[in-house]
Scaffold this active site. Structure first.
Site, PDB file in Angstrom:
ATOM      1  N   ASN A 230       9.271   3.948   3.708  1.00 49.16           N
ATOM      2  CA  ASN A 230       9.078   3.488   5.076  1.00 49.16           C
ATOM      3  C   ASN A 230      10.383   2.896   5.587  1.00 49.16           C
ATOM      4  OD1 ASN A 230       6.470   2.840   3.352  1.00 49.16           O
ATOM      5  ND2 ASN A 230       5.822   3.227   5.444  1.00 49.16           N
TER       6      ASN A 230
ATOM      7  N   CYS B 179       8.235   8.671  -3.748  1.00 44.84           N
ATOM      8  CA  CYS B 179       8.235   8.762  -5.201  1.00 44.84           C
ATOM      9  C   CYS B 179       9.681   8.755  -5.702  1.00 44.84           C
ATOM     10  CB  CYS B 179       7.547  10.045  -5.634  1.00 44.84           C
ATOM     11  SG  CYS B 179       7.554  10.243  -7.409  1.00 44.84           S
TER      12      CYS B 179
ATOM     13  N   ARG C  18       0.846  -1.206   0.000  1.00 39.27           N
ATOM     14  CA  ARG C  18       0.000   0.000   0.000  1.00 39.27           C
ATOM     15  C   ARG C  18       0.883   1.259   0.000  1.00 39.27           C
ATOM     16  NH1 ARG C  18      -0.813   4.735   1.917  1.00 39.27           N
ATOM     17  NH2 ARG C  18      -0.375   4.015   4.024  1.00 39.27           N
ATOM     18  N   ASP C  19       1.577   1.491   1.095  1.00 39.56           N
ATOM     19  CA  ASP C  19       2.355   2.734   1.234  1.00 39.56           C
ATOM     20  C   ASP C  19       3.473   2.805   0.192  1.00 39.56           C
ATOM     21  OD1 ASP C  19       3.043   5.146   2.303  1.00 39.56           O
ATOM     22  OD2 ASP C  19       3.440   4.420   4.319  1.00 39.56           O
TER      23      ASP C  19
ATOM     24  N   HIS D 154       4.462   3.882  12.892  1.00 46.66           N
ATOM     25  CA  HIS D 154       4.695   3.844  11.441  1.00 46.66           C
ATOM     26  C   HIS D 154       5.718   4.933  11.099  1.00 46.66           C
ATOM     27  CE1 HIS D 154       2.867   3.780   7.179  1.00 46.66           C
ATOM     28  NE2 HIS D 154       3.620   4.868   7.165  1.00 46.66           N
TER      29      HIS D 154
ATOM     30  N   HIS E  46       8.894   6.580   8.681  1.00 51.77           N
ATOM     31  CA  HIS E  46       9.599   6.667   7.401  1.00 51.77           C
ATOM     32  C   HIS E  46      11.058   7.001   7.708  1.00 51.77           C
ATOM     33  CE1 HIS E  46       6.377   6.632   4.209  1.00 51.77           C
ATOM     34  NE2 HIS E  46       5.688   6.514   5.337  1.00 51.77           N
TER      35      HIS E  46
HETATM   36 ZN    ZN Z   1       3.671   6.038   5.390  1.00 49.01          ZN
END
Ligand code: ZN
Length: 318
Positions: free
Chosen positions: A255, A246, A21-22, A213, A215
């Protein structure tokens, strides 16, 4: 010993894989549904037991997630493996329930500006959507997670007020979401900030089951995990190979990396149920699929006790 489990019962740390997903969400090139399913199925085989598998957002908003229902159908379901779907509203919740997700995750940003730019709605509107979708999850008996995006800072507003974070956590808990994710969406968390934020939430809402969560935008994602471990947090979200961000946007990194996280957890004495070598093999496969080097480091270096032969050193010197 710091960072170690506090007791034999405290040994399990849950790793939730969010790469599909992420990570994939920010890939500009379409990733075929079969490839996404292959990655998740390979990770299940390696022992990963929790996934944020996809997002039931509008296909127009996020084309890469347009195949959410089809993807869910291609994943080999296994007892004990939890597949979470991100849901932005009631419509997404109905689609997620039909696709038989094990958990629904709702998300609101703690920063009003980030909420407007990322979700295209105000915080209040996003919370209203949560209040509409929560009864749908309850009706189907599907547990709910409330995610607080930009919980540790916002690229547009700077520091995020703890009151904003608390307001969202309270709304989630009231709406029946016991699982709370604190998301460091743009990698602004630091160890002291993690400690401060988590301690305030733990003191105010001891019933919340907190996941973190992070990054790795500024290279201290795993340092933040260490602080989480000290605070008793036993669930972390990460992506295989460190997918995410991106590839054309400098500084927009992914992440924290799943196999690097699992390596750290195992070395600190935690069980994850994951076979680290098998996980690293999947990471290398994903790197091949992405056709670029991914940031994950364990898959390149291997275990610390993977000894080099003297022969290879001599050759390297010569
Ligand atoms: Zn994230």
């Amino acid at each position: 010993m710091p960072f170690a489990p506090r007791s034999a019962e405290d040994r399990f740390a849950l790793v939730t894989e969010v790469g599909a997903r992420d990570g994939f969400q920010s890939e500009p090139k379409w990733i075929p549904t079969e490839v996404k399913a292959q990655v998740i199925n390979a990770l299940i085989d390696a022992g990963v037991s929790s996934f944020e598998a996809t997002s039931f957002v509008s296909p127009r908003a996020v084309p890469q997630m347009a195949d959410a229902s089809e993807l869910m159908a291609l994943i080999r379901r296994k007892p004990g493996v939890r597949l979470t779907g991100l849901v932005p509203n009631a419509r997404g919740a109905e689609r997620a329930a039909a696709a038989k997700v094990d958990m629904m995750a709702s998300f609101v940003s703690a920063s009003e500006t980030h909420c407007q730019t990322n979700l295209n709605k105000s915080q209040d509107a996003a919370l209203a959507d949560f209040q509409e979708l929560a009864p749908i999850a309850h009706r189907y008996g599907i547990p709910l997670r409330g995610a607080v995006a930009t919980a540790f800072g916002c690229p547009f507003e700077g520091e995020v007020s703890i009151d904003n974070v608390l307001k969202l956590v309270e709304a989630y808990l009231r709406g029946g979401a016991r699982h709370i994710t604190l998301g460091d969406t743009t990698g602004m968390a630091t160890p002291p900030l993690v400690t401060r934020t988590v301690q305030v939430i733990q003191a105010r809402f001891p019933e919340a089951i907190i996941a973190l969560h992070f990054h790795n935008t500024r290279g201290i994602g795993l340092a933040n995990v260490m602080n989480g471990l000290e605070l008793g947090i036993r669930e972390y979200e990460s992506s295989i190979g460190g997918l995410g961000g991106c590839p054309f946007a400098p500084g927009a990194t992914g992440n924290i990396c799943t196999e690097d996280l699992v390596y750290l957890l195992h070395e600190c004495g935690y069980d994850t149920g994951i076979d680290l070598e098998a996980l690293a093999a999947v990471a290398r496969q994903v790197q091949g699929v992405m056709e670029r080097e991914l940031p994950g480091q364990f898959m390149k270096a291997g275990s610390r006790l993977k000894l080099s032969s003297l022969e290879s050193v001599r050759r390297a010197v010569g």
